[in-house]
Write an enzyme that holds these catalytic residues in place. Structure first.
Site, PDB file in Angstrom:
ATOM      1  N   GLU A 265       4.327  -6.824  -0.066  1.00 40.73           N
ATOM      2  CA  GLU A 265       5.275  -7.219  -0.718  1.00 40.73           C
ATOM      3  C   GLU A 265       5.189  -7.165  -2.257  1.00 40.73           C
ATOM      4  OE1 GLU A 265       6.291 -11.580   0.120  1.00 40.73           O
ATOM      5  OE2 GLU A 265       5.880 -11.271   2.135  1.00 40.73           O
ATOM      6  N   ASP A 267       5.433  -5.953  -5.893  1.00 38.63           N
ATOM      7  CA  ASP A 267       6.462  -6.194  -7.158  1.00 38.63           C
ATOM      8  C   ASP A 267       5.515  -6.388  -8.388  1.00 38.63           C
ATOM      9  OD1 ASP A 267       6.561  -9.091  -6.714  1.00 38.63           O
ATOM     10  OD2 ASP A 267       8.573  -8.825  -6.071  1.00 38.63           O
TER      11      ASP A 267
END
Ligand code: XIL
Length: 357
Positions: A265, A267
Site C-alpha cells: 500500500e 504512498d
C-alpha cells in the site's frame, strides 16, 4: 527511376523519433524484466475515466481493489454476496494482462453496520466468517492469485488488537493471541488451496515491536504448518527520513522464514500549504523515499511485488485520511503526469534486469 518511397527506410528513419515521442517504457516492462509485479490499488467506478484506465493498463501488471472486495462492499446486507465491483476489477485485469491481489477477508475496519451492531454470538460469528472466506475465495479462485487474509490485527506493541473477530466478542478464540488469525488462514487454505495467503500490516515495516511480533507469529505458523505464504508491508509513509535499511533487514528476516514479502500500500504523503500545494523540494525528497523502498524490495528475491495505494494524486485516500492536511502521495500528479517519484521507481526497476527468482 520511380519515386516509390522505401517504406522500410522511412520506418527505420522514423524509429528514433517515435521512441522520443513515446518516451520511456512504462513501469510494467522493466518490472517484468526484473521478475517483479508492479501494482496499484484501484476503484472500479473510475475505469470509465479514459486517462485513469489508460495509465493503469499501460503502467502496471497487477491491481488490487481499494475497497471493492471488502466486507462493506461485498456484504452490504446480511445473507447476500455482491461481487459486482470486484468482478469489474478482475475483468479489467484480464483484459490488460494483469494479476489481481485480493484485499481483505478479515479486518476490524470497513465492515457493514449490520455486522458491527449485530450482537452475534461467537458461534454465529465463527460460522459467518468461515462462510465469508469460503464463498469469496471460491468465487475468485483462479482469478485472484493472492489474498490479504487478515489485515492489521496487531497494535503498536505487537499485541492482538480488539476486533469483532478476536474479542468483541470474537469467533470463540478470544484472549488466545493469534489463534483467530491462524483459524482464518486455515479456512482460507481450505477454500482455495492455490491462492497465496498473506498477513498484511501497517507500521510493522521496519524493525520495531510490531514487526517483531509479526516475525514471531509467522515463524510459529511456519513451524506448525499453518498455511501462510507471505507478509504484506503496507508502507503508508508520512516521514521523508525513512529508514530503508531497517525495512531491508525486516524483509530479509521474513523471507528467511520461507515466506514472500509484498509491498502492498505504498504512498508517501506530503504536507500541503494553505492553498493545497506542495513544495518542489519535497517532491524530490519523496522520490528518494520511493527509490529507497523499491531498492529494499529489489535487493531481496523473496520480495515479489511492489504496489502503490492508488496511482494518481487525483484519487487518493490520503486527503480524507489526513483531513486535508497532507496529499500528493502518489507517483502520478492530478493530471496523470509522472512525478519525480515515478522516475525514481522506473530507474530502480530498470537497473535490476534478470533478477534471480
Ligand atoms: C482505505 C481506502 O483507501 C479508503 O477508500 C477507505 O475509505 C478506507 O480504507 N489500510 C488498508 C486499506 O489496509 O484497506 C485502507 O484503505 C488504507 C489503510
Amino acid at each position: 527511376m520511380t519515386l516509390q518511397p522505401c517504406l522500410r527506410c522511412v520506418t527505420l528513419l522514423l524509429a528514433p523519433a517515435i521512441l522520443l515521442v513515446t518516451g520511456p517504457q512504462a513501469l510494467r516492462e522493466p518490472a517484468q524484466s526484473a521478475g517483479i509485479l508492479v501494482g496499484a490499488a484501484v476503484r472500479p467506478s473510475l475505469f470509465s475515466e479514459a486517462a485513469y484506465s489508460a495509465t493503469l493498463a499501460r503502467e502496471f501488471n497487477m491491481v488490487e481493489p481499494e475497497d471493492a472486495m471488502k466486507w462493506w462492499t461485498v456484504r452490504r446486507s446480511a445473507g447476500t454476496f455482491d461481487f459486482g465491483e470486484g468482478d469489474g476489477v478482475v475483468r479489467f485485469a484480464q483484459a490488460h494482462g494483469m494479476r489481481v491481489r485480493g484485499h481483505c477477508l478479515v479486518w476490524d475496519h470497513n465492515n457493514p453496520e449490520w455486522l458491527v451492531q449485530g450482537h452475534f454470538t461467537p458461534a454465529q460469528l465463527s460460522r459467518m466468517l468461515q462462510e465469508h472466506i469460503t464463498t469469496v475465495m471460491k468465487h475468485y479462485a483462479g482469478q485472484v492469485f493472492a489474498w490479504d487474509v487478515v489485515n492489521e490485527a496487531l497494535d503498536e506493541n505487537g499485541r492482538v488488537k480488539d476486533s469483532p473477530w478476536y474479542n468483541q466478542p470474537g469467533i470463540g478464540l478470544s484472549e488466545q493471541g493469534p489463534a483467530y488469525i491462524e483459524q482464518a488462514f486455515r479456512w482460507a487454505h481450505e477454500a482455495d488451496p492455490q491462492a497465496l495467503l498473506f498477513y498484511n500490516e501497517n507500521g510493522g515495516e521496519g524493525l520495531n515491536r510490531k514487526s517483531d511480533a509479526i516475525y514471531a507469529m509467522v515463524k510459529d505458523f511456519k513451524r506448525r504448518g499453518v498455511p501462510i505464504d507471505g507478509v504484506g508491508l503496507q508502507l503508508h509513509i508520512s516521514q521523508l527520513d525513512l529508514d530503508t535499511a531497517a525495512i531491508a533487514a525486516n524483509i530479509a528476516r521474513l523471507t528467511a522464514l520461507g515466506v514472500q514479502v509484498h509491498i502492498t500500500e505504498l504512498d508517501v504523503s506530503l504536507p500541503l500549504d494553505s492553498s493545497g500545494l506542495v513544495r518542489n523540494d519535497d517532491l524530490l525528497r519523496q522520490a528518494e523515499v520511493y527509490r529507497g523502498v523499491v531498492r529494499a524490495c529489489l535487493q531481496n528475491p523473496g520480495c515479489t511485488a511492489i504496489q502503490t495505494w492508488g496511482f494518481t494524486d487525483k484519487y487518493s485516500w490520503i486527503g480524507s485520511h489526513s483531513h486535508g492536511t497532507r496529499g500528493a502521495a502518489l507517483p502520478f500528479d492530478r493530471a496523470y503526469k509522472p512525478k519525480p517519484a515515478y522516475d525514481a521507481i522506473f530507474e530502480e526497476l530498470s537497473g535490476k534486469r534478470n533478477r534471480l527468482r
